[in-house]
Scaffold this active site. Structure first.
Site, mmCIF file in Angstrom:
data_model
loop_
_atom_site.group_PDB
_atom_site.id
_atom_site.type_symbol
_atom_site.label_atom_id
_atom_site.label_comp_id
_atom_site.label_asym_id
_atom_site.label_seq_id
_atom_site.Cartn_x
_atom_site.Cartn_y
_atom_site.Cartn_z
ATOM 1 N N SER A 108 0.856 -1.187 0.000
ATOM 2 C CA SER A 108 0.000 0.000 0.000
ATOM 3 C C SER A 108 0.889 1.234 0.000
ATOM 4 C CB SER A 108 -0.856 -0.011 1.259
ATOM 5 O OG SER A 108 -1.419 1.257 1.461
ATOM 6 N N SER A 109 0.369 2.330 -0.532
ATOM 7 C CA SER A 109 1.171 3.562 -0.542
ATOM 8 C C SER A 109 1.380 4.104 0.874
ATOM 9 C CB SER A 109 0.508 4.622 -1.423
ATOM 10 O OG SER A 109 -0.799 4.900 -0.980
ATOM 11 N N CYS A 110 0.629 3.600 1.858
ATOM 12 C CA CYS A 110 0.813 4.115 3.226
ATOM 13 C C CYS A 110 2.024 3.501 3.921
ATOM 14 C CB CYS A 110 -0.445 3.941 4.062
ATOM 15 S SG CYS A 110 -0.774 2.251 4.488
ATOM 16 N N TYR A 137 -1.223 -0.974 10.236
ATOM 17 C CA TYR A 137 -1.423 -1.586 8.906
ATOM 18 C C TYR A 137 -0.144 -1.467 8.079
ATOM 19 C CZ TYR A 137 -3.466 -2.025 4.196
ATOM 20 O OH TYR A 137 -3.751 -2.393 2.906
ATOM 21 N N LYS A 141 2.246 -4.381 6.379
ATOM 22 C CA LYS A 141 2.529 -4.432 4.938
ATOM 23 C C LYS A 141 4.034 -4.351 4.658
ATOM 24 C CE LYS A 141 -1.490 -4.924 2.942
ATOM 25 N NZ LYS A 141 -1.764 -6.094 2.082
ATOM 26 N N HIS A 180 -13.039 3.764 2.641
ATOM 27 C CA HIS A 180 -12.138 4.823 2.208
ATOM 28 C C HIS A 180 -12.955 6.020 1.725
ATOM 29 C CE1 HIS A 180 -9.398 1.315 1.977
ATOM 30 N NE2 HIS A 180 -8.544 2.187 2.454
HETATM 31 O O1 GFB Z 1 -9.466 7.185 2.141
HETATM 32 P P1 GFB Z 1 -9.115 7.501 3.536
HETATM 33 O O2 GFB Z 1 -10.000 6.946 4.594
HETATM 34 O O3 GFB Z 1 -7.675 7.025 3.877
HETATM 35 O O4 GFB Z 1 -9.127 9.110 3.724
HETATM 36 P P2 GFB Z 1 -6.153 7.530 3.772
HETATM 37 C C1 GFB Z 1 -8.491 9.976 2.841
HETATM 38 C C2 GFB Z 1 -8.777 11.412 3.243
HETATM 39 O O5 GFB Z 1 -10.160 11.696 3.012
HETATM 40 C C3 GFB Z 1 -8.515 11.757 4.700
HETATM 41 C C4 GFB Z 1 -10.713 12.355 4.135
HETATM 42 O O6 GFB Z 1 -7.944 13.041 4.767
HETATM 43 C C5 GFB Z 1 -9.918 11.765 5.304
HETATM 44 O O7 GFB Z 1 -10.038 12.582 6.444
HETATM 45 N N1 GFB Z 1 -12.158 12.110 4.183
HETATM 46 C C6 GFB Z 1 -13.110 13.073 4.024
HETATM 47 C C7 GFB Z 1 -12.806 10.954 4.418
HETATM 48 N N2 GFB Z 1 -14.330 12.557 4.181
HETATM 49 C C8 GFB Z 1 -14.177 11.237 4.415
HETATM 50 C C9 GFB Z 1 -15.108 10.173 4.647
HETATM 51 O O8 GFB Z 1 -16.328 10.362 4.683
HETATM 52 N N3 GFB Z 1 -14.567 8.944 4.826
HETATM 53 C C10 GFB Z 1 -13.222 8.702 4.798
HETATM 54 N N4 GFB Z 1 -12.782 7.449 4.964
HETATM 55 N N5 GFB Z 1 -12.328 9.703 4.615
HETATM 56 C C11 GFB Z 1 -5.848 5.016 4.142
HETATM 57 C C12 GFB Z 1 -5.156 4.176 5.163
HETATM 58 O O9 GFB Z 1 -5.443 6.294 4.392
HETATM 59 O O10 GFB Z 1 -5.462 4.733 2.827
HETATM 60 C C13 GFB Z 1 -5.035 2.760 4.781
HETATM 61 O O11 GFB Z 1 -5.797 4.346 6.394
HETATM 62 C C14 GFB Z 1 -4.729 2.537 3.315
HETATM 63 O O12 GFB Z 1 -4.036 2.206 5.563
HETATM 64 C C15 GFB Z 1 -5.525 3.425 2.407
HETATM 65 O O13 GFB Z 1 -3.375 2.746 3.058
HETATM 66 C C16 GFB Z 1 -5.130 3.318 0.964
HETATM 67 O O14 GFB Z 1 -5.741 7.736 2.358
HETATM 68 O O15 GFB Z 1 -5.893 8.687 4.665
#
Ligand code: GFB
Length: 312
Positions: A108-110, A137, A141, A180
Site C-alpha cells: 500500500s502507498s501508506c 497496517y 505491509k 475509504h
Molecule cells: O481514504 P481515507 O480513509 O484514507 O481518507 P487515507 C483519505 C482522506 O479523506 C482523509 C478524508 O484526509 C480523510 O479525512 N475524508 C473526508 C474521508 N471525508 C471522508 C469520509 O467520509 N470517509 C473517509 N474514509 N475519509 C488510508 C489508510 O489512508 O489509505 C489505509 O488508512 C490505506 O491504511 C488506504 O493505506 C489506501 O488515504 O488517509
C-alpha cells in the site's frame, strides 16, 4: 502464466481480488482457485498449509487483507496488524513450501514515510516515521514486502511486490465507518440528494492530496507484472496524478448530481498530507492506466446504484 496454470486469488471477494478474477476470466485463464473465508480462514496456519499441500497453485495473487479507511485503521490497529501479519505470513510461507512458481504481494502507498518527498519513490521505504493513523497496517505491509524480499534472497522464491495507491471501484466497501474516502463520498452525496439534505459533511480540512486508481487498472498492472516482471525491487502502481479531498468532493457532488453545500468537519483527522506515488518504474516498463478518475467514479457510482442494497 500459461492459460492452463493453476492460479490462486486469495481474497477474491474483495475490491482487488474480485477485479483480478474478472480480469483473469476475461483473459481466458481456465484454472482459477478461490476460497471464501468460510471455506478457508487465511489467518489459520494449519488450514492454509493443508490447502496449499492439497492444491499446489502455480501462481498466487495475495489480495487478501484486512483493509479500511482512516477511521477503521485508527480505531482497530490491533486487528489490522494481527490479521495482516497472519494472512501474509501463512500464505507466503505455504506458497514457497509447496512449489508455487510465483507470488504477487500487494502492499500500500501508506507504507512510505508520512512526510516522504513527493512523488514518492520506491527507495524511500523506511527512511522516516510513518503516519500514525495507519501505522499498524503499514508496519504489517512493510513486513510482507520484507518477507518477500527475504524469501527471494534466501530461498530464490519468485515473489514480487506492488505498492498500489488508493484504490476504488466495484465491490468497494461503502460502509461510512470503515470505508475509504471515495466510496464514502459517493454514498454521502447520493443519500443527501435522495433525502434533500442541504449539507454533506466531509471529514478533515479537505486539503490533503490523494491519488486514486481504478481497481480494474490495478488488476491490469498486476497481470502485466505477473507476466513480465521478476525482480526484487518493488513497484509503485498509480496514475502519477493527485487532487485534494476538496476537489474529490466536488467531483463526487457532480457525479451524483447533488446541488447542496459541502462542509468540513475539522475534528476528523486528515491523515498524511500528501501521498502521490512516483510511477516512473512502472511506466518505464511500458504500463499506463486506462481509466480516468471522472469516468471511473461515474461507473463506480453506477455499480453502487445497481448494488445499493448489498453494498450498504
Ligand atoms: O481514504 P481515507 O480513509 O484514507 O481518507 P487515507 C483519505 C482522506 O479523506 C482523509 C478524508 O484526509 C480523510 O479525512 N475524508 C473526508 C474521508 N471525508 C471522508 C469520509 O467520509 N470517509 C473517509 N474514509 N475519509 C488510508 C489508510 O489512508 O489509505 C489505509 O488508512 C490505506 O491504511 C488506504 O493505506 C489506501 O488515504 O488517509
Amino acid at each position: 502464466m500459461d492459460k492452463d496454470a493453476l492460479v490462486f486469488v486469495a481474497g477474491h471477494r474483495g475490491l482487488v481480488g474480485s477485479a483480478l478474477v474478472r480480469r483473469l476470466e476475461r483473459d481466458g485463464y481456465q484454472k482459477l482457485v478461490t476460497r471464501s473465508r468460510q471455506e478457508l480462514d487465511l489467518t489459520d496456519q494449519l488450514a492454509v498449509d493443508r490447502f496449499f499441500r492439497e492444491t499446489h497453485p502455480d501462481y498466487v495473487f495475495l489480495a487478501a487483507a484486512r483493509v479500511g479507511g482512516i477511521l477503521a485503521n485508527d480505531s482497530f490497529p490491533a486487528d489490522f496488524i494481527r490479521d495482516n501479519l497472519l494472512i501474509q505470513t501463512n500464505v507466503i510461507d505455504a506458497a514457497y513450501r509447496n512449489g508455487t512458481r510465483k507470488l504477487l504481494f500487494l502492499g500500500s502507498s501508506c507504507i512510505y514515510p508520512r512526510l516522504a518527498e513527493q512523488p514518492i519513490r520506491e527507495d524511500c521505504l523506511l527512511t522516516g516515521p510513518l503516519e500514525k493513523t495507519n501505522e499498524a497496517y503499514a508496519v504489517a505491509k512493510i513486513a510482507g514486502v520484507k518477507m518477500c524480499e527475504a524469501y527471494r534472497r534466501q530461498y530464490g522464491f519468485n515473489a514480487i511486490t506492488l505498492q498500489p495507491t488508493n484504490l476504488y471501484g466495484p465491490n468497494d466497501n461503502f460502509d461510512l465507518n470503515s470505508s475509504h474516502v471515495l466510496p464514502a463520498l459517493l454514498r454521502k452525496f447520493h443519500e443527501a440528494r435522495q433525502q434533500s439534505n442541504p449539507q454533506v459533511v466531509v471529514w478533515g480540512t479537505g486539503k490533503p492530496r490523494r491519488e486514486f486508481l481504478h481497481v480494474d487498472d490495478l488488476a491490469d498492472a498486476a497481470l502485466f507484472l505477473m507476466n513480465s516482471y521478476d525482480a526484487a525491487e518493488m513497484v509503485n502502481v498509480g496514475t502519477g496524478e493527485d487532487l485534494t479531498i476538496g476537489e474529490l468532493a466536488n467531483l463526487a457532488r457532480e457525479v451524483t448530481g447533488y446541488s447542496g453545500e459541502i462542509v468540513y468537519d475539522t475534528s476528523r483527522p486528515d491523515g498524511t498530507p500528501r501521498k502521490l506515488l512516483d510511477v516512473s518504474r512502472l511506466f518505464g516498463l511500458g504500463w499506463r492506466p486506462k481509466i480516468g478518475l471522472r469516468e471511473g467514479m461515474q461507473s463506480t457510482y453506477e455499480w453502487f446504484l445497481a448494488n445499493e442494497t448489498a453494498a450498504v
